[in-house]
Scaffold this motif. Structure first.
Motif, PDB file in Angstrom:
ATOM      1  N   ILE A  36      -5.635   1.092  16.141  1.00 22.75           N
ATOM      2  CA  ILE A  36      -4.960   2.213  15.495  1.00 22.75           C
ATOM      3  C   ILE A  36      -4.877   1.952  13.991  1.00 22.75           C
ATOM      4  N   ALA A  37      -4.901   3.019  13.226  1.00 23.27           N
ATOM      5  CA  ALA A  37      -4.801   2.903  11.768  1.00 23.27           C
ATOM      6  C   ALA A  37      -3.346   2.741  11.366  1.00 23.27           C
ATOM      7  N   VAL A  38      -3.095   1.810  10.462  1.00 21.80           N
ATOM      8  CA  VAL A  38      -1.749   1.592   9.921  1.00 21.80           C
ATOM      9  C   VAL A  38      -1.863   1.387   8.420  1.00 21.80           C
ATOM     10  N   ASP A  39      -0.711   1.408   7.753  1.00 17.24           N
ATOM     11  CA  ASP A  39      -0.700   1.135   6.319  1.00 17.24           C
ATOM     12  C   ASP A  39      -1.060  -0.328   6.095  1.00 17.24           C
ATOM     13  N   GLY A  40      -2.131  -0.537   5.352  1.00 20.80           N
ATOM     14  CA  GLY A  40      -2.601  -1.890   5.107  1.00 20.80           C
ATOM     15  C   GLY A  40      -2.309  -2.345   3.697  1.00 20.80           C
ATOM     16  N   PRO A  41      -3.149  -3.226   3.140  1.00 18.79           N
ATOM     17  CA  PRO A  41      -2.932  -3.740   1.788  1.00 18.79           C
ATOM     18  C   PRO A  41      -2.639  -2.627   0.793  1.00 18.79           C
ATOM     19  N   ALA A  42      -1.636  -2.854  -0.055  1.00 22.93           N
ATOM     20  CA  ALA A  42      -1.220  -1.852  -1.037  1.00 22.93           C
ATOM     21  C   ALA A  42      -0.949  -2.540  -2.369  1.00 22.93           C
ATOM     22  N   ASP A  43      -0.855  -1.733  -3.421  1.00 23.76           N
ATOM     23  CA  ASP A  43      -0.546  -2.303  -4.733  1.00 23.76           C
ATOM     24  C   ASP A  43       0.934  -2.667  -4.792  1.00 23.76           C
ATOM     25  N   ALA A  44       1.336  -3.207  -5.913  1.00 27.26           N
ATOM     26  CA  ALA A  44       2.713  -3.687  -6.052  1.00 27.26           C
ATOM     27  C   ALA A  44       3.727  -2.557  -5.927  1.00 27.26           C
ATOM     28  N   LYS A  45       3.306  -1.329  -6.250  1.00 26.99           N
ATOM     29  CA  LYS A  45       4.206  -0.178  -6.134  1.00 26.99           C
ATOM     30  C   LYS A  45       4.215   0.404  -4.722  1.00 26.99           C
ATOM     31  N   LEU A  46       3.385  -0.139  -3.839  1.00 29.71           N
ATOM     32  CA  LEU A  46       3.226   0.364  -2.472  1.00 29.71           C
ATOM     33  C   LEU A  46       2.751   1.817  -2.457  1.00 29.71           C
ATOM     34  N   ASP A  47       1.886   2.152  -3.413  1.00 29.36           N
ATOM     35  CA  ASP A  47       1.297   3.490  -3.449  1.00 29.36           C
ATOM     36  C   ASP A  47       0.420   3.706  -2.213  1.00 29.36           C
ATOM     37  N   ALA A  48       0.279   4.969  -1.831  1.00 29.62           N
ATOM     38  CA  ALA A  48      -0.624   5.303  -0.732  1.00 29.62           C
ATOM     39  C   ALA A  48      -2.059   5.073  -1.177  1.00 29.62           C
TER      40      ALA A  48
ATOM     41  N   SER B 290     -10.169  16.737  18.316  1.00 28.03           N
ATOM     42  CA  SER B 290     -10.161  15.281  18.459  1.00 28.03           C
ATOM     43  C   SER B 290      -9.131  14.838  19.494  1.00 28.03           C
ATOM     44  N   VAL B 291      -9.498  13.830  20.229  1.00 24.07           N
ATOM     45  CA  VAL B 291      -8.602  13.263  21.234  1.00 24.07           C
ATOM     46  C   VAL B 291      -8.468  11.774  20.962  1.00 24.07           C
ATOM     47  N   GLU B 292      -7.511  11.164  21.627  1.00 21.82           N
ATOM     48  CA  GLU B 292      -7.383   9.722  21.497  1.00 21.82           C
ATOM     49  C   GLU B 292      -8.535   9.046  22.228  1.00 21.82           C
ATOM     50  N   PRO B 293      -8.996   7.921  21.734  1.00 17.74           N
ATOM     51  CA  PRO B 293      -8.346   7.064  20.737  1.00 17.74           C
ATOM     52  C   PRO B 293      -8.813   7.305  19.307  1.00 17.74           C
ATOM     53  N   PHE B 294      -9.403   8.482  19.031  1.00 18.04           N
ATOM     54  CA  PHE B 294      -9.955   8.737  17.704  1.00 18.04           C
ATOM     55  C   PHE B 294      -9.035   9.575  16.824  1.00 18.04           C
ATOM     56  N   LYS B 295      -8.246  10.438  17.438  1.00 19.32           N
ATOM     57  CA  LYS B 295      -7.430  11.372  16.678  1.00 19.32           C
ATOM     58  C   LYS B 295      -6.459  10.655  15.732  1.00 19.32           C
ATOM     59  N   GLN B 296      -5.847   9.609  16.220  1.00 22.09           N
ATOM     60  CA  GLN B 296      -4.846   8.912  15.404  1.00 22.09           C
ATOM     61  C   GLN B 296      -5.449   8.385  14.112  1.00 22.09           C
ATOM     62  N   MET B 297      -6.639   7.795  14.202  1.00 15.33           N
ATOM     63  CA  MET B 297      -7.285   7.254  12.999  1.00 15.33           C
ATOM     64  C   MET B 297      -7.673   8.365  12.038  1.00 15.33           C
ATOM     65  N   GLU B 298      -8.222   9.464  12.561  1.00 14.44           N
ATOM     66  CA  GLU B 298      -8.596  10.585  11.704  1.00 14.44           C
ATOM     67  C   GLU B 298      -7.375  11.150  10.989  1.00 14.44           C
ATOM     68  N   ASP B 299      -6.323  11.406  11.757  1.00 14.51           N
ATOM     69  CA  ASP B 299      -5.115  12.005  11.183  1.00 14.51           C
ATOM     70  C   ASP B 299      -4.514  11.121  10.095  1.00 14.51           C
ATOM     71  N   TRP B 300      -4.615   9.809  10.284  1.00 13.21           N
ATOM     72  CA  TRP B 300      -4.027   8.886   9.313  1.00 13.21           C
ATOM     73  C   TRP B 300      -4.667   9.042   7.937  1.00 13.21           C
TER      74      TRP B 300
ATOM     75  N   TYR C 129     -12.200  -1.626   7.882  1.00  9.62           N
ATOM     76  CA  TYR C 129     -13.506  -1.272   8.429  1.00  9.62           C
ATOM     77  C   TYR C 129     -13.727   0.230   8.363  1.00  9.62           C
ATOM     78  N   GLN C 130     -14.867   0.647   8.856  1.00 10.84           N
ATOM     79  CA  GLN C 130     -15.245   2.057   8.920  1.00 10.84           C
ATOM     80  C   GLN C 130     -15.113   2.527  10.366  1.00 10.84           C
ATOM     81  N   ARG C 131     -14.232   3.485  10.596  1.00 15.25           N
ATOM     82  CA  ARG C 131     -13.880   3.845  11.970  1.00 15.25           C
ATOM     83  C   ARG C 131     -15.058   4.375  12.783  1.00 15.25           C
ATOM     84  N   SER C 132     -15.989   5.084  12.130  1.00 17.72           N
ATOM     85  CA  SER C 132     -17.101   5.651  12.884  1.00 17.72           C
ATOM     86  C   SER C 132     -18.053   4.573  13.393  1.00 17.72           C
ATOM     87  N   ASP C 133     -17.953   3.370  12.831  1.00 16.28           N
ATOM     88  CA  ASP C 133     -18.874   2.305  13.218  1.00 16.28           C
ATOM     89  C   ASP C 133     -18.500   1.616  14.527  1.00 16.28           C
TER      90      ASP C 133
END
Length: 559
Positions: free
Chosen positions: A350-362, A463-473, A328-332
């Motif tokens: 919170i933002a986490v590493d989600g779907p990735a390619d087979a090489k697990l690229d960022a 930025s403060v939580e709960p927004f800082k974590q998503m931005e930093d990610w 999704y879009q965090r600002s929404d």
């Protein structure tokens, strides 16, 4: 992101003989100019002295008599329509004399705007997504006015506050500029401020659930499906309502943002290869993940809600914490995130590493581009041309940006070391209850029609939580993709008609792919889609897009 206060940008060299227009404007100013539709005022009451043509003085300061503009927002979800009830809008009106009557469509935006276009009459201002077909319709139908001509005639200072790169980007074949973007960043801006840029595109999970499940790795199809399954088993209901394992943007007649550019960016799928635009829809990694989502639906892990819900319904369910994960879009969902945080800090997303390619690229995520997000245009029916271009100049200027972002000096903010800083009680409300903040103070981009984050970020509170974590990610994963903007043909051109048919075909096909009963049925549906788009004339659209891509690279000086 620091920018010197009061810094000026050079004037732009228009592609048509602007000097002649300016001289004509100066001659007009030596006598008088009529204001259009200015209530009961007569033309003789609205004379404009020569000094008002000065390029060294903000034009809006010349006339601050009360006036109300009708401003159409082509977003049915926009709620900031209560101009005059919050401190910021009251201050802007007191300062400029301008009040705004916002008009927002109650239902389908395209239907509403197309109806107005067909009537030949539009509200004074129109704010619309830059990629909408209606932009070209309004320009080609001569329903909107060239901003450069308005500036030449009524407010040369407009050229001091606008960015030449953005004006050049939006210059049409006739040499005129009809709209100015918000949230726009040129490649030069990216080079200057890029280290601080963040993306809106995130994959988020509900913190407490994710941690209780042992923080599962969701980068692979197997891990992704397993996490959704565990979440549904452990949390079948949330406050008496069924858990929704995965949330997405709404499905429209043209598809779904989450399952197109967002997912493709997370999979690090290239936009071009060897100078040629790449067909991301046919990428094997992308199809592998669409099939993963098909399997998720087969296993009961995709709720029916996601296929029918619009943004209003999604916001309600986010505020209830009913989604386990969202692409999704965090600002929404900032207001909903605030509400969750106030109730229980562990229930936020919170933002986490989600779907990735087979090489697990960022992932490689979209940052701000020169096209921005929306365009604001001035209607040919505008009630007062001079006041309209001058008010636009004001809100684009650094002074206007500060007023709309910070509010009223001494009321919402104080100057601390020559920098505007929100008062403690104002900042507290901003960080705790966005809806209440908007209603009372109305600052911090409540009125985002011409927001320029390259300017306002110099005043942005930390930025403060709960927004800082998503931005930093998103930092370090955010790139500029301006050269890929505005590639699609629009309007009634042969390529535009073909592209519309293909887009609508995809809009019908995408949910069918997810609802397919097997991978073989998925493959058949997808092959049918590929065959039909070829029959429609895809090759013509791709040739058009490639040509526009080459033009964009030239305009942006990209090798």
């Amino acid at each position: 992101m620091q920018r010197q206060a009061g810094s000026k940008r050079p004037t732009v060299a228009w592609r048509k003989p602007a000097i002649a227009a300016l001289m004509a404007g100066l001659l007009t100013f030596t006598t008088a100019c009529s204001y259009f539709g200015g209530g009961s005022n007569s033309a003789s009451e609205n004379t404009t002295p020569v000094k008002q043509a000065s390029a060294d003085e903000p034009g809006w300061k010349v006339d601050t008599a009360p006036i109300t503009f009708d401003w159409y927002m082509n977003f049915s979800w926009y709620t900031g329509t209560d101009w005059g009830k919050d401190i910021t809008s009251q201050y802007v009106t007191k300062k400029t004399g301008v009040s705004i009557n916002f008009i927002v469509p109650a239902g389908n935006e395209n239907e509403k705007l197309n109806t107005m276009i067909a009537s030949g009459k539009l509200p004074d201002f129109i704010t619309i997504g830059w990629g909408e077909d209606a932009v070209k319709k309004m320009i080609e139908g001569k329903l909107v006015l060239p901003l450069n001509e308005l500036a030449d005639q009524y407010d040369p200072y407009f050229l001091k506050v606008t960015d030449p790169a953005k004006l050049s980007w939006y210059t049409q074949p006739d040499g005129n500029v009809y709209g100015y973007p918000n949230a726009s960043s040129s490649p030069a801006d990216f080079a200057k401020y890029g280290a601080d840029y963040v993306s809106n595109q995130v994959f988020v999970v509900r913190k407490d659930m994710y941690e209780a499940l042992g923080k599962p790795d969701m980068r692979t199809p197997e891990g992704f499906l397993k996490a959704l399954e565990m979440a549904k088993e452990k949390y079948p209901q949330v406050n008496g309502q069924p858990l929704i394992p995965l949330g997405l943007h709404e499905f429209t007649e043209n598809g779904n943002y989450s399952l197109e550019g967002y997912l493709q960016n997370f999979l690090n799928i290239p936009m071009e290869q060897n100078g040629k635009l790449y067909d991301r829809l046919t990428d094997p990694e992308y199809l592998r993940w669409l099939k993963t989502l098909r399997q998720a639906n087969q296993e009961g892990l995709l709720a029916k809600d996601i296929f029918i819900d619009k943004r209003a319904q999604m916001e309600e369910k986010i505020s209830q914490g009913r989604y386990f994960a969202m692409l999704y879009q965090r600002s929404d969902f900032s207001a909903q995130q605030n509400a969750l945080y106030a109730h229980d800090p562990n229930s936020v997303y919170i933002a986490v590493d989600g779907p990735a390619d087979a090489k697990l690229d960022a992932p490689v995520l979209n940052g701000p581009s020169i096209s921005g997000w929306t365009l604001t245009l001035i209607s040919k029916n505008v009630k007062d041309k001079a006041r309209a271009i001058r008010f636009l100049e004001y809100i684009i200027s650094e002074e206007g940006q500060r007023d709309l972002y910070m509010g009223e000096p001494g009321v919402t903010y104080d100057m601390v070391n020559d920098k505007p800083v929100f008062k403690p009680e104002v900042l507290k409300l901003l960080n705790s209850d966005r809806s209440a903040f908007d209603a009372k103070y109305g600052a911090s981009h409540k009125y985002w029609m011409e927001m320029d984050t390259n300017i306002t970020d110099q005043w942005k509170p930390e930025s403060v939580e709960p927004f800082k974590q998503m931005e930093d990610w998103t930092k370090g994963k955010t790139v500029s993709r301006s050269e890929f903007d505005q590639l699609n043909p629009t309007g009634n051109s042969p390529e535009g008609i073909i592209n519309t048919k293909i887009s609508q075909l995809w809009g019908k096909t995408l949910p069918q792919l997810l609802l397919a009963s097997s991978d073989s049925q998925f493959d058949q549906l997808f092959q049918d889609y590929l065959s039909k788009r070829d029959q429609y004339g895809l090759a013509k659209v791709q040739a058009y897009q490639q040509a526009e891509y080459e033009k964009n690279k030239e305009k942006l000086n990209i090798q």
